[in-house]
Enzyme design. Structure first.
Site, PDB file in Angstrom:
ATOM      1  CG  HIS D  15      -0.638   0.382   2.426  1.00  0.00           C
ATOM      2  ND1 HIS D  15      -1.264   0.910   3.553  1.00  0.00           N
ATOM      3  CD2 HIS D  15       0.739   0.264   2.887  1.00  0.00           C
ATOM      4  CE1 HIS D  15      -0.481   1.279   4.536  1.00  0.00           C
ATOM      5  NE2 HIS D  15       0.770   0.802   4.246  1.00  0.00           N
ATOM      6  CG  ASP D  80      -3.162 -13.326   0.606  1.00  0.00           C
ATOM      7  OD1 ASP D  80      -2.531 -12.590   1.314  1.00  0.00           O
ATOM      8  OD2 ASP D  80      -3.017 -14.437   0.508  1.00  0.00           O
TER       9      ASP D  80
END
Lengths: 136, 136, 136, 136, 136, 136
Positions: D15, D80
């Site tokens: 991220h 995931d």
């Protein structure tokens, strides 16, 4: 008999497993979810271990505060909160598997730690997957 | 220098420590609470480690997703949510101590892992009690 | 404002989930591997928490050594290294799910802990599955 | 009194924290290393907790195997081994802080879990940083 | 091939790192915060490992309940809830670094464990700093 | 609904439990090994939790890097590698039990954290003993 001392540090990084010599299909088959083109990431736990003879004047094999600083200044500064593929020089042409990351960290630190200490790297990619270099 | 890679799995099982050649008193004296005739149980944490040379094309010593599947298909399917004494072939005549469970798991996996990898088993019976086979 | 103190203990036990009013097929469907007739087992981690006002003379809300002894003498002696279904009075007609075990432990300890302390039980059946009673 | 049950899962993701309405300087000042344009990543540990009344026929509040499957099918499949900013619909216009990820996971699961269960999300971004939603 | 078994115990102690042959300035420079004259302290985690051949009659290499008792009677009784510098005979003239504590514990236990077992000590001073003796 | 964010830090300290109004015998009876005149010590794990509404511009409830700095500058600098009884102002006339340490840390941080955030302290004295303030 010798003593081994260890220091645990950690870093958070993104990476992607990919071999540019292979097709997308082969990469997907070999690396599965780890081949995601947009990267994924891990909290890496890094243990650096030194083996040798303690100094009788201090009782230390190696001051672990100093070892922590060496790791921070030479490894974490390059890998923490980075994209291993894009932001580091080491993985331009080398796949950032846990095995390869451990070997690279060993090579970086081997130049900074006096050679009369044996050096070992343990790297946890997740709680369930980890590598050691050298193996023993 | 070689690399070692490790994969952690777990299984939950019941067992009883008992030597049928001994009297109840001797079994109680040697095995204490672990001799309870109605069994007790544990969450076993299993670490399987392989040592060798990584493949330069993948950067993997061994794909840990594949290793996980080998462990599940050959060990967990037999031991997880089982009574080790009653539900498995291995402990009909062998006491399911952590030592013996580790050796049995090593023998099972040794047949499934190419022999040019060294194989090691670490088995935690509890957070405080664990065994390794082979020892080094 | 009140303080909460907690003590962690553990016990190892075998159990089986089963409802005798149901057929084998329904039990298998509902409880899956946990219905194994020969039992399986866990390392249960038990946290007992008390809430109230510390004693200004000691600085203790409750002496955690004393709390540990109360847990050992009233819970662990009954559950540790036991088969919960066969060796305890509590689960003859009550399914030993983590939920029910937590409620039973709460009832046992509620009689041993002065009522001006709030009492809460947290029970880990595995690292990934745990229950709390009461919920808040 | 009610019971709370919890299931722990995990996912690995990349991220970047960034507010497109701000300059590069402000983003760097506010988000520091987390603003790295090439992303970084974490092993997220996710705990999903449900509160309610156990079913007396099963002794379960909620079958944790079923809860695990709901989490995998609705959350892990999306998050995931993904880049949260690029690979998910949720963080196109929402900063993927731990706070926001926890709220999004709560909203996803709230639609899949019967409303008579209270739902709570705990999300560990690292061993040292974690969030809970709702707070109590 | 041999088996290794390990038992984890812990003790809580105060200590100070100091070399009386050095000035206060040198001690402060070398030992930093660990030189605090009024002591500081740790929860030490101690792992004692034995290597050898299991007994085929018991399946045990060494009964870990017995090993736990040997550790308690010979190490914990001397170190737990103590000031290592002031309350023990071992560190009157020896700096209680983790390295030295591990060596002392090895020497104490070596006299209590039959010599056909190899003995190894692992001592965690914190989650991040630990030592092993002997090193391999 | 509100969000709670938490930051974990740690400090290592020596302490002694003692009430100067009591005789040595009473202190020994009440505090046992914790009354050792030469002190003992712990690795304290400290979790600081804040509850409130995240800022929509950052997605943060509170920047955990800033929270970490506040904890270091106001708590760790006073308690880490210290003797809590001798080296701090707080425990001259207050017994440094985990309960009291948690309350003191809450009071210190309450002055540094904006009052529209709820503040909670969790303090682990050992893996098995911990306290929370306020309790809920």
């Amino acid at each position: 008999m010798k003593v081994k001392v260890s220091r645990r540090e950690h870093f958070n990084a993104a990476h992607r497993l990919h071999n540019p010599e292979w097709s997308a299909e082969v990469n997907e088959k070999i690396f599965g979810k780890c081949n995601n083109p947009n990267y994924h990431g891990h909290n890496y736990d890094l243990i650096v271990s030194l083996t040798g003879e303690p100094d009788p004047k201090t009782g230390y094999l190696f001051d672990l505060k100093v070892l922590s600083d060496i790791i921070k200044d030479n490894v974490l500064v390059k890998f923490d909160h980075k994209n291993l593929n894009l932001d580091t020089e080491y993985f331009k042409n080398l796949n950032p598997t846990a095995e390869n990351i451990a070997v690279i960290i060993w090579r970086i630190l081997r130049q900074k730690i006096d050679s009369h200490f044996e050096l070992k790297i343990t790297l946890y990619e997740t709680e369930r997957n980890f590598v050691e270099y050298p193996a023993s």
